[in-house]
Design an enzyme around this catalytic site. Structure first.
Site, PDB file in Angstrom:
ATOM      1  N   ASP A 207      -8.783 -15.022 -17.801  1.00  0.00           N
ATOM      2  CA  ASP A 207      -9.683 -15.521 -16.769  1.00  0.00           C
ATOM      3  C   ASP A 207     -10.804 -16.348 -17.400  1.00  0.00           C
ATOM      4  O   ASP A 207     -11.360 -15.980 -18.435  1.00  0.00           O
ATOM      5  CB  ASP A 207     -10.271 -14.322 -16.011  1.00  0.00           C
ATOM      6  CG  ASP A 207     -11.133 -14.731 -14.840  1.00  0.00           C
ATOM      7  OD1 ASP A 207     -10.605 -15.403 -13.929  1.00  0.00           O
ATOM      8  OD2 ASP A 207     -12.328 -14.362 -14.824  1.00  0.00           O
TER       9      ASP A 207
ATOM     10  N   ASN B  69      -0.219   4.550  -0.557  1.00  0.00           N
ATOM     11  CA  ASN B  69      -0.803   5.830  -0.142  1.00  0.00           C
ATOM     12  C   ASN B  69      -1.484   5.791   1.218  1.00  0.00           C
ATOM     13  O   ASN B  69      -2.080   6.785   1.650  1.00  0.00           O
ATOM     14  CB  ASN B  69      -1.796   6.335  -1.203  1.00  0.00           C
ATOM     15  CG  ASN B  69      -2.999   5.417  -1.384  1.00  0.00           C
ATOM     16  OD1 ASN B  69      -3.170   4.449  -0.640  1.00  0.00           O
ATOM     17  ND2 ASN B  69      -3.830   5.720  -2.374  1.00  0.00           N
TER      18      ASN B  69
ATOM     19  N   GLU C 126      -6.367 -19.647 -17.887  1.00  0.00           N
ATOM     20  CA  GLU C 126      -6.965 -20.299 -16.727  1.00  0.00           C
ATOM     21  C   GLU C 126      -8.090 -21.164 -17.273  1.00  0.00           C
ATOM     22  O   GLU C 126      -9.193 -20.687 -17.513  1.00  0.00           O
ATOM     23  CB  GLU C 126      -7.514 -19.286 -15.729  1.00  0.00           C
ATOM     24  CG  GLU C 126      -8.106 -19.970 -14.492  1.00  0.00           C
ATOM     25  CD  GLU C 126      -9.240 -19.204 -13.845  1.00  0.00           C
ATOM     26  OE1 GLU C 126      -9.434 -19.381 -12.616  1.00  0.00           O
ATOM     27  OE2 GLU C 126      -9.960 -18.460 -14.530  1.00  0.00           O
TER      28      GLU C 126
ATOM     29  N   ASP D 290       0.856  -1.198   0.000  1.00  0.00           N
ATOM     30  CA  ASP D 290       0.000   0.000   0.000  1.00  0.00           C
ATOM     31  C   ASP D 290       0.890   1.244   0.000  1.00  0.00           C
ATOM     32  O   ASP D 290       1.585   1.518   0.976  1.00  0.00           O
ATOM     33  CB  ASP D 290      -0.898  -0.040   1.244  1.00  0.00           C
ATOM     34  CG  ASP D 290      -1.640   1.260   1.502  1.00  0.00           C
ATOM     35  OD1 ASP D 290      -1.795   2.057   0.557  1.00  0.00           O
ATOM     36  OD2 ASP D 290      -2.078   1.466   2.651  1.00  0.00           O
TER      37      ASP D 290
END
Length: 567
Positions: free
Chosen positions: A212, A28, A273, A26
């Site tokens: 996907d 920010n 996938e 992270d």
């Protein structure tokens, strides 16, 4: 750029690191991983020794399914950053010698996508509805779904629309959450749109795409009911004529995509996938005019058993060799129970891990087996994926408070699988307490999922200077894999005789032996140990251990002992 040990394309034996962006780092301080955080950790990934990154979806999304519900395929979601930051990441990754692969979600959009909003507002029979699967219902006044198809997340795969005048209308198909309407891939606008999306990102320099639900794009236009042979949703027991999975019509789409991708320089990659019934079905996606690679999920679901491992390895290599495609090995990802936890239970297959979710785990055993497993996998022909955090030995977090769950599959009582959030908990980087360096010190928000306090001993910082750590082992495995050269694509695998419960094979001048039994076994005499997953007191190979040996040492010693004759 090609592999350092082969003139073949880089992706045939690449090690690719999966970045679950919202849980990686992270930048920010809002508690959600982002592009800024990832850019700050590129030196770590380069030092780890991976060849490429696969990023889970970073596109604009309502985030109902962690970004797999996309409302704009050409924009970055504000929670992750900006398009300019994405361009910066692509360039900086390349400067570190790391390629970038994006997650493409072509089976469905978000219900907030412009197209679907047009379909709803257009009303019955509107052209906009033809981009999706919108059908009249059955029963009195169309009050029942068009057929009996179930959603993979639980519940029915159909949701009824409301017409512009406020009355109940037709039904739309969603094989996943109701907020993820399935696209109609028979529609020419759908096909044209996705080719344009691919070009948009390729022009920005990305190196490929993970597709996907690659097995699920096209649907039988007759929409027949499922029968009893179709009970397995993510890999049907029926290998032909399934109404929405693994259909021949889907393969034709990838032929078009491959022609387009091959027009770009730089050996770009498609990885599928494709949850299908066996390796033979997987190979259909990997002919030279279709996709390049597909995940081999066999080892991901395997119990800790030598016969099961060997069977999966042999079948995959045999079938894929027939179409000239490499294997792509994977032990964990963002959808399944982490393998450190799976291997620490008495029942070690993926299905058993689901059934016994939350039961006691021997993490010491699980970690030992995980080390052995990754060293075995990295010795096999083909490429491999590493899911973020497995290099730290992170276990599944199985005690997340239900009020923190964000997995949409939990909305349905008939969905049997564990909550997927347990493998998605943000990474621990440093410090003795959450957020463990995941967020900046002055962060104004907690991580989006809570981290266990026990992870203080599993942070990157805690492991960096520990030569016995899981992180040190992963670094050593990847370093040796590149330096040895014998694991490059094209080096054949030869099985060697081994005791029951033991796998042994040779590739070039390296012998890999994995002891999956419960007792120690003798090591071959007079062979140099190149790398072991745990400490070895020769001449015994302990249980749950993998070792790489130098076959060159044995050959040199035999050569010196043989009589020499003048010609």
């Amino acid at each position: 750029m090609t592999s350092p040990h082969s003139s073949r394309p880089w992706w045939r034996d690449a090690v690719i690191y999966q970045v679950y962006l919202r849980s990686f780092a992270d930048g920010n301080g809002d508690g959600i991983g982002d592009i800024a955080g990832l850019r700050s950790r590129l030196p770590y990934l380069a030092e780890l020794g991976v060849d490429a990154l696969w990023l889970n979806p970073w596109y604009t999304s309502p985030q109902v399914d962690a970004g797999y519900d996309i409302s704009d395929y050409r924009a970055i979601d504000p929670c992750f950053g900006t398009l300019d930051e994405a361009k910066g990441l692509i360039n900086e990754a390349h400067q570190h010698g790391i390629r970038l692969i994006l997650d493409l979600v072509p089976n469905h959009t978000s219900d907030q996508h412009r197209w679907f909003q047009e379909a709803l507002s257009g009303g019955p029979g509107s052209p906009a509805r033809r981009r999706y699967h919108v059908r009249p219902g059955q029963g009195p006044r169309g009050s029942e779904p068009p057929n009996n198809w179930p959603s993979i997340f639980g519940g029915p795969a159909w949701t009824r629309t409301t017409d512009p005048d406020g009355t109940p209308g037709d039904w739309y198909l969603h094989l996943f959450a109701p907020e993820q309407p399935d696209l109609n891939w028979d529609h020419p606008e759908v096909r044209a749109e996705f080719e344009d999306v691919l070009r948009f990102w390729l022009d920005l320099g990305v190196d490929g795409f993970r597709i996907d639900v690659a097995h699920g794009l096209t649907k039988d236009p007759a929409y027949p009911d499922l029968d009893a042979t179709d009970s397995e949703l993510l890999g049907s027991a029926r290998t032909e004529a399934h109404p929405y999975f693994d259909r021949d019509e889907t393969l034709a789409i990838y032929q078009d995509w491959r022609r387009m991708l091959d027009s770009y320089d730089g050996e770009r990659l498609f990885v599928a996938e494709a949850w299908v019934s066996d390796a033979t079905r997987t190979a259909r996606y990997l002919t030279p005019d279709r996709l390049h690679t597909a995940f081999n999920f066999g080892l991901l679901g395997c119990p800790w058993d030598a016969e099961a491992f060997r069977s999966e390895i042999e079948q995959a290599l045999r079938v894929l060799d027939g179409v000239g495609a490499p294997a792509t090995w994977v032990l964990s990802n963002h959808d399944v129970v982490r393998h450190v936890t799976r291997y620490g239970r008495q029942d070690t297959s993926l299905q058993d891990a689901k059934r016994h979710y939350g039961s006691p785990v021997d993490l010491t055993l699980g970690e030992r087996r995980a080390r052995a497993a990754v060293q075995l996998v990295m010795a096999l022909p083909g490429g491999a994926y590493v899911y973020q955090g497995e290099e730290l030995g992170l276990p599944e977090v199985e005690n997340l408070p239900p009020d923190t769950w964000q997995d949409p599959s939990r909305h349905w009582s008939d969905h049997p699988d564990p909550v997927r959030d347990g493998c998605r908990v943000p990474l621990p980087w440093s410090g003795a307490a959450p957020p463990f360096g995941f967020s900046p010190d002055d962060a104004h928000a907690r991580p989006w999922l809570p981290q266990p306090r026990q992870w203080k001993d599993r942070t990157v910082a805690a492991q960096l200077d520990d030569p016995g750590s899981m992180l040190a082992h992963y670094r050593a495995v990847l370093r040796h894999r590149k330096q040895l050269g014998d694991f490059a694509d094209g080096t054949p695998l030869t099985w060697l005789p081994a005791p029951n419960g033991v796998l042994a094979f040779r590739r070039g001048d390296v012998v890999c032996i994995t002891n999956l039994s419960r007792t120690g076994v003798p090591l071959p005499p007079d062979q140099e140990i190149l790398l072991a997953s745990t400490h070895i007191a020769a001449p015994q190979l302990p249980p749950d251990t993998t070792v790489w040996l130098s076959a060159q040492t044995d050959r040199d010693q035999r050569s010196r002992s043989e009589p020499h004759h003048r010609s």
